[in-house]
Design an enzyme around this catalytic site. Structure first.
Site, PDB file in Angstrom:
ATOM      1  N   THR A 121       5.437   6.875  -3.742  1.00  0.00           N
ATOM      2  CA  THR A 121       5.762   7.083  -2.334  1.00  0.00           C
ATOM      3  C   THR A 121       7.157   6.577  -1.988  1.00  0.00           C
ATOM      4  O   THR A 121       7.642   5.619  -2.610  1.00  0.00           O
ATOM      5  CB  THR A 121       4.725   6.347  -1.454  1.00  0.00           C
ATOM      6  OG1 THR A 121       5.218   6.216  -0.131  1.00  0.00           O
ATOM      7  CG2 THR A 121       4.440   4.937  -1.961  1.00  0.00           C
ATOM      8  N   ASP A 122       7.755   7.174  -0.962  1.00  0.00           N
ATOM      9  CA  ASP A 122       9.061   6.686  -0.474  1.00  0.00           C
ATOM     10  C   ASP A 122       8.950   5.276   0.109  1.00  0.00           C
ATOM     11  O   ASP A 122       9.948   4.585   0.279  1.00  0.00           O
ATOM     12  CB  ASP A 122       9.651   7.643   0.574  1.00  0.00           C
ATOM     13  CG  ASP A 122       8.779   7.835   1.816  1.00  0.00           C
ATOM     14  OD1 ASP A 122       7.617   7.394   1.831  1.00  0.00           O
ATOM     15  OD2 ASP A 122       9.278   8.451   2.788  1.00  0.00           O
ATOM     16  N   GLU A 123       7.699   4.845   0.415  1.00  0.00           N
ATOM     17  CA  GLU A 123       7.536   3.538   1.065  1.00  0.00           C
ATOM     18  C   GLU A 123       7.951   2.395   0.146  1.00  0.00           C
ATOM     19  O   GLU A 123       8.193   1.281   0.627  1.00  0.00           O
ATOM     20  CB  GLU A 123       6.096   3.388   1.577  1.00  0.00           C
ATOM     21  CG  GLU A 123       5.773   4.486   2.579  1.00  0.00           C
ATOM     22  CD  GLU A 123       4.473   4.317   3.352  1.00  0.00           C
ATOM     23  OE1 GLU A 123       4.028   3.177   3.532  1.00  0.00           O
ATOM     24  OE2 GLU A 123       3.917   5.349   3.777  1.00  0.00           O
ATOM     25  N   TYR A 145       0.413  -2.208   0.751  1.00  0.00           N
ATOM     26  CA  TYR A 145       0.307  -0.875   0.127  1.00  0.00           C
ATOM     27  C   TYR A 145       1.563  -0.541  -0.663  1.00  0.00           C
ATOM     28  O   TYR A 145       1.511  -0.233  -1.856  1.00  0.00           O
ATOM     29  CB  TYR A 145       0.051   0.200   1.194  1.00  0.00           C
ATOM     30  CG  TYR A 145       0.330   1.613   0.714  1.00  0.00           C
ATOM     31  CD1 TYR A 145      -0.417   2.186  -0.306  1.00  0.00           C
ATOM     32  CD2 TYR A 145       1.370   2.370   1.273  1.00  0.00           C
ATOM     33  CE1 TYR A 145      -0.148   3.478  -0.764  1.00  0.00           C
ATOM     34  CE2 TYR A 145       1.639   3.663   0.825  1.00  0.00           C
ATOM     35  CZ  TYR A 145       0.883   4.210  -0.196  1.00  0.00           C
ATOM     36  OH  TYR A 145       1.156   5.482  -0.654  1.00  0.00           O
ATOM     37  N   LYS A 149       2.186  -0.098  -4.746  1.00  0.00           N
ATOM     38  CA  LYS A 149       2.703   1.146  -5.338  1.00  0.00           C
ATOM     39  C   LYS A 149       3.973   0.850  -6.142  1.00  0.00           C
ATOM     40  O   LYS A 149       4.187   1.414  -7.219  1.00  0.00           O
ATOM     41  CB  LYS A 149       2.994   2.194  -4.252  1.00  0.00           C
ATOM     42  CG  LYS A 149       1.764   2.778  -3.583  1.00  0.00           C
ATOM     43  CD  LYS A 149       0.841   3.550  -4.517  1.00  0.00           C
ATOM     44  CE  LYS A 149       1.438   4.861  -5.010  1.00  0.00           C
ATOM     45  NZ  LYS A 149       0.443   5.628  -5.820  1.00  0.00           N
TER      46      LYS A 149
HETATM   47  P1  NAD Z   1      -6.248   9.598  -0.576  1.00  0.00           P
HETATM   48  O1  NAD Z   1      -6.613   8.213  -0.129  1.00  0.00           O
HETATM   49  O2  NAD Z   1      -6.637  10.768   0.244  1.00  0.00           O
HETATM   50  O3  NAD Z   1      -6.840   9.854  -2.036  1.00  0.00           O
HETATM   51  C1  NAD Z   1      -6.905   8.871  -3.021  1.00  0.00           C
HETATM   52  C2  NAD Z   1      -7.940   9.306  -4.057  1.00  0.00           C
HETATM   53  O4  NAD Z   1      -7.968   8.311  -5.086  1.00  0.00           O
HETATM   54  C3  NAD Z   1      -9.356   9.412  -3.504  1.00  0.00           C
HETATM   55  O5  NAD Z   1      -9.982  10.574  -3.998  1.00  0.00           O
HETATM   56  C4  NAD Z   1     -10.053   8.167  -4.039  1.00  0.00           C
HETATM   57  O6  NAD Z   1     -11.443   8.326  -4.210  1.00  0.00           O
HETATM   58  C5  NAD Z   1      -9.323   7.978  -5.354  1.00  0.00           C
HETATM   59  N1  NAD Z   1      -9.364   6.595  -5.847  1.00  0.00           N
HETATM   60  C6  NAD Z   1      -9.093   5.459  -5.133  1.00  0.00           C
HETATM   61  N2  NAD Z   1      -9.238   4.375  -5.935  1.00  0.00           N
HETATM   62  C7  NAD Z   1      -9.599   4.848  -7.159  1.00  0.00           C
HETATM   63  C8  NAD Z   1      -9.885   4.221  -8.396  1.00  0.00           C
HETATM   64  N3  NAD Z   1      -9.831   2.901  -8.535  1.00  0.00           N
HETATM   65  N4  NAD Z   1     -10.196   5.007  -9.439  1.00  0.00           N
HETATM   66  C9  NAD Z   1     -10.268   6.357  -9.314  1.00  0.00           C
HETATM   67  N5  NAD Z   1     -10.011   6.994  -8.162  1.00  0.00           N
HETATM   68  C10 NAD Z   1      -9.677   6.252  -7.106  1.00  0.00           C
HETATM   69  O7  NAD Z   1      -4.686   9.529  -0.805  1.00  0.00           O
HETATM   70  P2  NAD Z   1      -3.578  10.680  -0.715  1.00  0.00           P
HETATM   71  O8  NAD Z   1      -2.981  10.641   0.630  1.00  0.00           O
HETATM   72  O9  NAD Z   1      -4.127  11.937  -1.247  1.00  0.00           O
HETATM   73  O10 NAD Z   1      -2.503  10.096  -1.715  1.00  0.00           O
HETATM   74  C11 NAD Z   1      -2.561  10.412  -3.107  1.00  0.00           C
HETATM   75  C12 NAD Z   1      -1.421   9.700  -3.834  1.00  0.00           C
HETATM   76  O11 NAD Z   1      -0.178  10.104  -3.281  1.00  0.00           O
HETATM   77  C13 NAD Z   1      -1.475   8.177  -3.693  1.00  0.00           C
HETATM   78  O12 NAD Z   1      -1.111   7.628  -4.929  1.00  0.00           O
HETATM   79  C14 NAD Z   1      -0.441   7.870  -2.632  1.00  0.00           C
HETATM   80  O13 NAD Z   1       0.131   6.599  -2.838  1.00  0.00           O
HETATM   81  C15 NAD Z   1       0.578   8.970  -2.891  1.00  0.00           C
HETATM   82  N6  NAD Z   1       1.368   9.391  -1.701  1.00  0.00           N
HETATM   83  C16 NAD Z   1       0.725   9.712  -0.538  1.00  0.00           C
HETATM   84  C17 NAD Z   1       1.489  10.145   0.551  1.00  0.00           C
HETATM   85  C18 NAD Z   1       0.829  10.538   1.856  1.00  0.00           C
HETATM   86  O14 NAD Z   1       1.538  10.794   2.839  1.00  0.00           O
HETATM   87  N7  NAD Z   1      -0.495  10.642   1.931  1.00  0.00           N
HETATM   88  C19 NAD Z   1       2.871  10.236   0.451  1.00  0.00           C
HETATM   89  C20 NAD Z   1       3.480   9.900  -0.772  1.00  0.00           C
HETATM   90  C21 NAD Z   1       2.706   9.495  -1.841  1.00  0.00           C
HETATM   91  P1  TYD Z   2       0.235   6.742   8.728  1.00  0.00           P
HETATM   92  O1  TYD Z   2      -0.320   8.107   8.886  1.00  0.00           O
HETATM   93  O2  TYD Z   2      -0.718   5.587   8.597  1.00  0.00           O
HETATM   94  O3  TYD Z   2       1.249   6.792   7.499  1.00  0.00           O
HETATM   95  P2  TYD Z   2       2.349   5.687   6.989  1.00  0.00           P
HETATM   96  O4  TYD Z   2       2.052   4.387   7.620  1.00  0.00           O
HETATM   97  O5  TYD Z   2       2.094   5.665   5.514  1.00  0.00           O
HETATM   98  O6  TYD Z   2       3.675   6.246   7.372  1.00  0.00           O
HETATM   99  O7  TYD Z   2       1.175   6.440   9.966  1.00  0.00           O
HETATM  100  C1  TYD Z   2       2.267   7.293  10.274  1.00  0.00           C
HETATM  101  C2  TYD Z   2       2.995   6.674  11.443  1.00  0.00           C
HETATM  102  O8  TYD Z   2       2.158   6.720  12.602  1.00  0.00           O
HETATM  103  C3  TYD Z   2       3.325   5.195  11.251  1.00  0.00           C
HETATM  104  O9  TYD Z   2       4.585   4.924  11.851  1.00  0.00           O
HETATM  105  C4  TYD Z   2       2.224   4.469  11.992  1.00  0.00           C
HETATM  106  C5  TYD Z   2       1.912   5.430  13.133  1.00  0.00           C
HETATM  107  N1  TYD Z   2       0.519   5.393  13.602  1.00  0.00           N
HETATM  108  C6  TYD Z   2       0.236   5.257  14.979  1.00  0.00           C
HETATM  109  O10 TYD Z   2       1.157   5.142  15.817  1.00  0.00           O
HETATM  110  N2  TYD Z   2      -1.067   5.250  15.387  1.00  0.00           N
HETATM  111  C7  TYD Z   2      -2.096   5.355  14.501  1.00  0.00           C
HETATM  112  O11 TYD Z   2      -3.281   5.303  14.935  1.00  0.00           O
HETATM  113  C8  TYD Z   2      -1.794   5.512  13.099  1.00  0.00           C
HETATM  114  C9  TYD Z   2      -2.895   5.667  12.096  1.00  0.00           C
HETATM  115  C10 TYD Z   2      -0.483   5.544  12.707  1.00  0.00           C
END
Ligand code: NAD
Ligand code: TYD
Length: 333
Positions: A121-123, A145, A149
């Site tokens: 992630t960019d975070e 988090y 990562k």
């Molecule tokens: P998500 O929480 O929807 O999915 C995570 C999945 O991992 C779930 O299916 C969960 O059951 C599985 N999981 C969790 N712990 C596990 C373990 N110990 N063993 C096996 N499986 C396990 O998350 P997402 O939003 O789909 O993100 C997927 C990946 O992409 C993550 O690694 C996250 O850091 C990365 N990512 C997410 C975003 C975003 O905006 N959502 C952006 C950049 C990167």
């Molecule tokens: P989120 O979807 O949790 O993603 P991330 O924290 O990984 O960027 O949140 C996106 C943005 O929205 C973040 O700045 C936090 C804000 N946010 C709210 O203002 N209210 C909410 O209830 C949630 C879940 C997030």
């Protein structure tokens, strides 16, 4: 190809599995997923069942991982605890899965002599007030988090450097689209708006996120898996940056609700102000985002409107308790 997709039952992982099997009609996928609150079998409904198997297991379970990886040509690791707010209340699970679990999976890929693509992630770069992060930006994570990562990423890089493991990393900006768990801003806002419930906006709502449609990210992952160089990082920034409040207001327009639902609540602890990410290196491999924020948010709202059967059970299960803990005292209703 036969791929091991860890975390393939989550939001982005399942988007990737659907797309990859459609685009590659002879490939097979083994999904290894612990099926936490965020992982759901339903997310994989509709894919060609003959080319998919689901192993319910933890990526930190070395035996299960070794069995699942047998016969695979590459690993794509989505498995993670993924929600910043939950990492603030329970950081231990993040370190266990995102750091230790990544190590176990990587060790198995190294033993098998196959490619490991880490989905990060960019975070990990922290917050940026002005300008845009590149792959050369220093790691400066601020939440449990993003720190976990970053720990996973460093192990991946160290394995490449030390053992020559064929490992590489993508770092993406905030994803959105169908099947995202409603703890995250966009689906939470859509479902609350559809129900006529208050919408919690943290702080002043002027935090900026760089939005990437999950289908586009799934396409980028295959480009990096196929053409990326071992040991490298590939940033995948979305095409549009938006302050949170603008995102919320657009969803209210699309759902026909007025702005009185917006409720400003206490800010998140250590809240990152802005993320901004360049996708130049990934674009140089031949990828480009196809869906901008405006089109993506329309599609996403339409999907949630049409798929109550998907989100109904979530809204009434564990999520309800989480929602009470997270927002109960902050919201009036
Ligand atoms: P998500 O929480 O929807 O999915 C995570 C999945 O991992 C779930 O299916 C969960 O059951 C599985 N999981 C969790 N712990 C596990 C373990 N110990 N063993 C096996 N499986 C396990 O998350 P997402 O939003 O789909 O993100 C997927 C990946 O992409 C993550 O690694 C996250 O850091 C990365 N990512 C997410 C975003 C975003 O905006 N959502 C952006 C950049 C990167
Ligand atoms: P989120 O979807 O949790 O993603 P991330 O924290 O990984 O960027 O949140 C996106 C943005 O929205 C973040 O700045 C936090 C804000 N946010 C709210 O203002 N209210 C909410 O209830 C949630 C879940 C997030």
């Amino acid at each position: 190809m036969r791929l091991l997709v860890a975390g393939g039952a989550g939001f982005i992982g399942s988007t990737y599995v659907h797309r990859h099997l459609e685009e590659n009609p002879t490939d097979e996928i083994v999904v290894l997923d612990k099926l936490t609150y965020a992982g759901r079998r339903e997310n994989l409904e509709g894919v060609d069942a003959a080319r998919l198997s689901l192993v319910e297991a933890d990526i930190a379970d070395a035996t299960a991982v070794r069995d699942a990886i047998a016969g695979c040509d590459a690993v794509v690791n989505f498995a993670a605890e993924s929600h910043v707010d939950r990492s603030i209340t329970d950081p231990g699970a993040f370190i266990q899965t995102d750091v230790f679990g990544t190590y176990v999976l990587l060790e198995a890929a190294r033993d098998a002599g196959i490619r490991h693509l880490q989905i990060s992630t960019d975070e990990v770069y922290g917050s940026i007030e002005e300008g845009t992060f590149t792959e050369r930006s220093p790691l400066d994570p601020s939440s449990p988090y993003s720190a976990s990562k970053a720990g996973g990423d460093l192990i991946v890089s160290a394995f490449h450097h030390t053992y020559g493991t064929d490992a590489l990393i993508t770092r993406a900006s905030n994803n959105f689209g169908p099947r995202q768990h409603p703890e995250k801003l966009i689906p939470l806002t859509i479902l609350n708006a559809l129900a006529g419930d208050e919408i919690p906006v943290y702080g002043d709502g002027m935090q900026v996120r760089n939005w990437l449609y999950a289908e586009d990210f799934a396409a980028a992952i295959d480009v990096v898996l196929e053409r990326g160089e071992a040991g490298q990082v590939y940033n995948v920034g979305g095409p549009d940056e938006k302050p949170n409040i603008e995102v919320v207001k657009r969803i209210l327009e699309l759902t026909g609700r007025d702005e009185s639902l917006i409720t400003y609540v206490t800010d998140r602890l250590g809240h990152d102000r802005r993320y901004s990410l360049s996708a130049e290196r990934t674009e140089s491999l031949g990828w480009k985002a196809a869906v901008g924020f405006d089109e993506g948010i329309e599609r996403t709202v339409a999907w949630y409107r049409d798929n109550e059967a998907w989100w109904g059970p979530i809204r009434s299960g564990e999520y309800r308790e989480y929602y009470e803990r997270q927002y109960g005292r902050k919201l009036g209703s």
